[in-house]
Write a protein that holds these residues in place. Structure first.
Motif, PDB file in Angstrom:
ATOM      1  N   VAL A 130      79.303  -6.897  28.183  1.00 37.75           N
ATOM      2  CA  VAL A 130      78.276  -6.709  29.221  1.00 37.75           C
ATOM      3  C   VAL A 130      76.891  -6.785  28.589  1.00 37.75           C
ATOM      4  CG1 VAL A 130      77.256  -5.050  30.835  1.00 37.75           C
ATOM      5  CG2 VAL A 130      79.745  -5.353  30.761  1.00 37.75           C
ATOM      6  N   LEU A 131      76.720  -6.100  27.462  1.00 36.06           N
ATOM      7  CA  LEU A 131      75.432  -6.127  26.758  1.00 36.06           C
ATOM      8  C   LEU A 131      75.077  -7.544  26.337  1.00 36.06           C
ATOM      9  CD1 LEU A 131      73.047  -4.694  25.330  1.00 36.06           C
ATOM     10  CD2 LEU A 131      74.552  -4.410  23.351  1.00 36.06           C
ATOM     11  N   LYS A 182      67.188  -6.621  21.354  1.00 33.92           N
ATOM     12  CA  LYS A 182      67.310  -6.228  19.948  1.00 33.92           C
ATOM     13  C   LYS A 182      68.645  -5.531  19.684  1.00 33.92           C
ATOM     14  CE  LYS A 182      63.316  -4.042  19.775  1.00 33.92           C
ATOM     15  NZ  LYS A 182      62.153  -3.274  19.226  1.00 33.92           N
ATOM     16  N   ARG A 183      69.118  -4.767  20.661  1.00 37.81           N
ATOM     17  CA  ARG A 183      70.393  -4.072  20.470  1.00 37.81           C
ATOM     18  C   ARG A 183      71.555  -5.066  20.432  1.00 37.81           C
ATOM     19  NH1 ARG A 183      72.953   0.994  23.995  1.00 37.81           N
ATOM     20  NH2 ARG A 183      74.819   1.241  22.669  1.00 37.81           N
ATOM     21  N   ARG A 184      71.460  -6.142  21.206  1.00 35.77           N
ATOM     22  CA  ARG A 184      72.516  -7.152  21.182  1.00 35.77           C
ATOM     23  C   ARG A 184      72.729  -7.688  19.768  1.00 35.77           C
ATOM     24  NH1 ARG A 184      71.314 -13.119  23.209  1.00 35.77           N
ATOM     25  NH2 ARG A 184      70.151 -12.966  21.249  1.00 35.77           N
ATOM     26  N   PRO A 188      78.007  -4.060  17.476  1.00 44.19           N
ATOM     27  CA  PRO A 188      79.273  -4.717  17.123  1.00 44.19           C
ATOM     28  C   PRO A 188      79.894  -5.433  18.326  1.00 44.19           C
ATOM     29  CG  PRO A 188      79.193  -2.528  16.158  1.00 44.19           C
ATOM     30  CD  PRO A 188      77.997  -2.642  17.063  1.00 44.19           C
ATOM     31  N   LEU A 189      80.281  -6.664  18.122  1.00 47.11           N
ATOM     32  CA  LEU A 189      80.951  -7.533  19.095  1.00 47.11           C
ATOM     33  C   LEU A 189      80.050  -8.005  20.227  1.00 47.11           C
ATOM     34  CD1 LEU A 189      84.468  -5.857  19.404  1.00 47.11           C
ATOM     35  CD2 LEU A 189      83.604  -7.460  17.698  1.00 47.11           C
ATOM     36  N   ALA A 190      78.762  -7.659  20.182  1.00 41.84           N
ATOM     37  CA  ALA A 190      77.841  -8.140  21.221  1.00 41.84           C
ATOM     38  C   ALA A 190      77.135  -9.406  20.773  1.00 41.84           C
ATOM     39  CB  ALA A 190      76.811  -7.062  21.566  1.00 41.84           C
ATOM     40  N   GLY A 191      76.631  -9.404  19.541  1.00 45.35           N
ATOM     41  CA  GLY A 191      75.943 -10.583  19.040  1.00 45.35           C
ATOM     42  C   GLY A 191      76.630 -11.220  17.852  1.00 45.35           C
ATOM     43  N   PRO A 198      82.359  -0.887  18.704  1.00 47.48           N
ATOM     44  CA  PRO A 198      81.173  -0.934  19.567  1.00 47.48           C
ATOM     45  C   PRO A 198      80.767   0.451  20.044  1.00 47.48           C
ATOM     46  CG  PRO A 198      82.733  -2.647  20.174  1.00 47.48           C
ATOM     47  CD  PRO A 198      83.436  -1.774  19.178  1.00 47.48           C
ATOM     48  N   THR A 199      79.477   0.645  20.243  1.00 48.41           N
ATOM     49  CA  THR A 199      78.959   1.958  20.644  1.00 48.41           C
ATOM     50  C   THR A 199      78.499   2.005  22.093  1.00 48.41           C
ATOM     51  OG1 THR A 199      76.698   1.425  19.928  1.00 48.41           O
ATOM     52  CG2 THR A 199      78.179   2.384  18.281  1.00 48.41           C
ATOM     53  N   VAL A 200      78.510   0.860  22.791  1.00 43.51           N
ATOM     54  CA  VAL A 200      78.078   0.832  24.191  1.00 43.51           C
ATOM     55  C   VAL A 200      79.057   1.638  25.034  1.00 43.51           C
ATOM     56  CG1 VAL A 200      77.496  -0.607  26.161  1.00 43.51           C
ATOM     57  CG2 VAL A 200      77.108  -1.455  23.857  1.00 43.51           C
ATOM     58  N   THR A 201      78.548   2.582  25.805  1.00 43.77           N
ATOM     59  CA  THR A 201      79.413   3.412  26.638  1.00 43.77           C
ATOM     60  C   THR A 201      79.625   2.773  28.006  1.00 43.77           C
ATOM     61  OG1 THR A 201      77.597   4.687  27.604  1.00 43.77           O
ATOM     62  CG2 THR A 201      78.502   5.466  25.493  1.00 43.77           C
TER      63      THR A 201
END
Length: 239
Positions: A130-131, A182-184, A188-191, A198-201
């Motif tokens: 999603v990110l 910048k976070r992308r 981990p696994l986003a960019g 991954p830390t995205v909740t």
């Protein structure tokens, strides 16, 4: 090929092509050329209802797998899909929220594809996905808003100041978009492929889905309506 072309022609209200045998090579070549041209046109000339009907028939008759058809429809951000219903194939309409419908209606085709990817990632609970999709949406939107050839091959970080000058979004929102970008690049696994978790909740990702659609809608509707003045657009410039 002749069978599928004639199904499409029937749905479009056209006469079928009667396939004949030829003794002359020129006749065979002519028929082959006509069929290849008609093959490229047979889907494109259909309206939405006729296209849905034809694709459903092709799935039922085994010309294309239901899973493959749905994957292509999802990639194209279509508002419908297919499902098996006994021995037949049923059409499932995917409901759109008002916000999603508005975001879809004002978006560049590439953004509509990315919206489909973002929705798909959310459905699969792929929060870093999603990110990734959201960041790409913002980067594509920024390039469209700035509108100069010089930004086409640049990353958002390279022309963020130019986007701030052209955007109708308020500075805090543009700061948020920049942080997502910048976070992308670090998540981990986003960019990038990484071994870290991954830390995205879930809450962050679901909020990002809604916020992304809202920012697209506001930006494009304000620019299209001409409600944003040059002065209001430049208010996003970094101090």
């Amino acid at each position: 090929m002749n069978d599928i072309i004639n199904r499409a022609r029937a749905l479009a209200g056209l006469y079928p092509y009667v396939l004949e045998s030829f003794d002359v090579e020129d006749g065979i070549a002519l028929a082959s050329a006509w069929h290849h041209g008609e093959w490229n046109a047979c889907f494109r000339r259909l309206g939405t209802v006729e296209f849905v009907e034809l694709l459903g028939e092709l799935i039922e008759d085994g010309w294309i797998k239901l899973e493959d058809a749905n994957a292509l429809l999802m990639e194209g951000n279509a508002s419908f899909s297919y499902a098996h219903k006994g021995s037949t194939v049923a059409v499932r309409i995917i409901p759109l929220t008002d916000l999603e419908a508005r975001a879809d209606s004002v978006s560049h085709p590439n953004i509509r594809v990315l919206l489909g990817r973002m929705n798909s990632a959310a459905e699969k609970r792929d929060w870093s996905g999603v990110l990734h999709a959201s960041s790409n949406i913002f980067e594509t939107l920024a390039k469209e808003v700035v509108g100069t050839p010089g930004v086409r091959d640049k990353t958002l970080g390279a022309f963020i100041d130019g986007y701030r000058k052209s955007s109708t979004l308020p500075p805090p929102v543009l700061d948020y978009i920049h942080e997502i970008y910048k976070r992308r690049n670090k998540e981990p696994l986003a960019g990038h492929g990484q071994l870290d978790t991954p830390t995205v909740t879930e809450a962050e990702a679901k909020m990002l889905v809604v916020m992304t659609k809202a920012f697209i809608t506001f930006e494009k509707e304000m620019l299209t309506s001409g409600a944003a003045t040059s002065a209001s657009r430049s208010s996003g410039t970094s101090q």
